[in-house]
Design a protein around this motif. Structure first.
Motif, PDB file in Angstrom:
ATOM      1  N   ALA A  89       0.756  -1.116  -0.031  1.00 20.29           N
ATOM      2  CA  ALA A  89      -0.084  -0.056   0.007  1.00 20.29           C
ATOM      3  C   ALA A  89       0.870   1.531  -0.084  1.00 20.29           C
ATOM      4  CB  ALA A  89      -0.958   0.036   1.142  1.00 20.29           C
ATOM      5  N   LEU A  90       1.855   1.209   0.778  1.00 23.57           N
ATOM      6  CA  LEU A  90       2.799   2.586   0.771  1.00 23.57           C
ATOM      7  C   LEU A  90       3.538   2.650  -0.373  1.00 23.57           C
ATOM      8  CD1 LEU A  90       4.581   2.060   4.046  1.00 23.57           C
ATOM      9  CD2 LEU A  90       3.055   3.794   3.544  1.00 23.57           C
ATOM     10  N   ASP A  91       3.962   1.619  -1.290  1.00 24.60           N
ATOM     11  CA  ASP A  91       4.272   1.622  -2.766  1.00 24.60           C
ATOM     12  C   ASP A  91       3.565   2.023  -3.578  1.00 24.60           C
ATOM     13  OD1 ASP A  91       6.848   0.540  -1.603  1.00 24.60           O
ATOM     14  OD2 ASP A  91       6.296  -1.437  -2.393  1.00 24.60           O
ATOM     15  N   THR A  92       2.115   1.809  -3.497  1.00 28.05           N
ATOM     16  CA  THR A  92       1.181   2.192  -4.222  1.00 28.05           C
ATOM     17  C   THR A  92       0.953   3.532  -4.123  1.00 28.05           C
ATOM     18  OG1 THR A  92       0.030   0.161  -4.468  1.00 28.05           O
ATOM     19  CG2 THR A  92      -1.202   1.916  -5.122  1.00 28.05           C
ATOM     20  N   LEU A  93       0.908   3.953  -2.853  1.00 28.91           N
ATOM     21  CA  LEU A  93       0.666   5.670  -2.339  1.00 28.91           C
ATOM     22  C   LEU A  93       1.790   6.384  -3.168  1.00 28.91           C
ATOM     23  CD1 LEU A  93      -0.702   5.369   1.116  1.00 28.91           C
ATOM     24  CD2 LEU A  93      -1.805   5.906  -0.995  1.00 28.91           C
ATOM     25  N   ALA A  94       2.933   5.838  -3.176  1.00 27.09           N
ATOM     26  CA  ALA A  94       4.211   6.280  -3.677  1.00 27.09           C
ATOM     27  C   ALA A  94       3.981   6.631  -5.232  1.00 27.09           C
ATOM     28  CB  ALA A  94       5.617   5.516  -3.474  1.00 27.09           C
ATOM     29  N   GLY A  95       3.394   5.900  -5.823  1.00 27.93           N
ATOM     30  CA  GLY A  95       2.948   6.110  -7.104  1.00 27.93           C
ATOM     31  C   GLY A  95       2.083   7.310  -7.406  1.00 27.93           C
ATOM     32  N   ALA A  96       1.063   7.404  -6.200  1.00 30.48           N
ATOM     33  CA  ALA A  96       0.066   8.544  -6.395  1.00 30.48           C
ATOM     34  C   ALA A  96       0.974   9.940  -5.865  1.00 30.48           C
ATOM     35  CB  ALA A  96      -0.969   8.545  -5.136  1.00 30.48           C
ATOM     36  N   PHE A  97       2.199   9.761  -5.293  1.00 33.42           N
ATOM     37  CA  PHE A  97       2.857  11.038  -5.056  1.00 33.42           C
ATOM     38  C   PHE A  97       3.748  11.336  -6.333  1.00 33.42           C
ATOM     39  CE2 PHE A  97       2.306   9.968  -0.636  1.00 33.42           C
ATOM     40  CZ  PHE A  97       1.650  11.044  -0.324  1.00 33.42           C
ATOM     41  N   ARG A  98       4.013  10.382  -7.088  1.00 35.92           N
ATOM     42  CA  ARG A  98       4.929  10.632  -8.190  1.00 35.92           C
ATOM     43  C   ARG A  98       4.006  11.768  -9.129  1.00 35.92           C
ATOM     44  NH1 ARG A  98       7.147   5.671  -6.996  1.00 35.92           N
ATOM     45  NH2 ARG A  98       5.678   4.626  -8.419  1.00 35.92           N
TER      46      ARG A  98
END
Length: 165
Positions: free
Chosen positions: A60-69
């Motif tokens: 989930a943290l990795d997926t949210l990192a995609g949102a931040f990118r």
């Protein structure tokens, strides 16, 4: 005829399953939507929320990192990351994320309420009380939940996630 490449339909089904707490199905549908439209930070956030509910915290943290990118200032992504940090017992990181959300949405009572819960966990009752009072001013209809949290300020902190009321 149904178009299986219509990401909004996959997103809509994922949202319905999420509200029904069928998180496996929600994750599947959000992933399908994201496969079609990978440039949506909102889809990344929703997929991350479903993954977190399915116990896939690091994913989930990795997926949210995609949102931040895609959108570094996305308040929803910051709020979801704060939720995850609280479950990981990282209150300082959660507070940092919630402060970013507060600057984007200063009149959102749930942000102030959750900041109060974080301050309580950090052993800062005066700051917690200030946040709870702000939440109460912003959303008086949820006064029972907020007042209950205020009454428990002197009690030892129990495991609580950041919540939405």
């Amino acid at each position: 005829r149904v178009d299986c490449r219509h990401y909004n339909a996959w997103y809509g089904l994922g949202a319905i399953y999420f509200r029904q707490e069928k998180f496996d199905l929600a994750e599947y549908h959000f992933q399908r939507a994201l496969d079609i439209n990978s440039q949506s930070s909102v889809l990344h956030c929703h997929l991350g929320m479903a993954q977190h509910q399915n116990g896939k915290t690091m994913e989930a943290l990795d997926t949210l990192a995609g949102a931040f990118r895609l959108d570094p200032r996305n308040p929803q992504a910051h709020y979801q990351r704060a939720t995850i940090f609280m479950t990981l017992d990282r209150p300082e990181d959660a507070l940092s994320e919630l402060e970013k959300v507060r600057s984007a949405a200063p009149k959102e009572a749930s942000v102030h309420f959750n900041m109060g819960k974080v301050h309580k966990r950090l052993g800062q009752p005066a700051k917690a009380m200030r946040c709870f009072l702000t939440a109460l001013d912003l959303d008086p209809k949820d006064n029972n939940l907020i007042k209950a949290a205020m009454d428990r300020l002197d009690e030892p902190d129990v495991e609580e996630e950041v919540s939405v009321f």
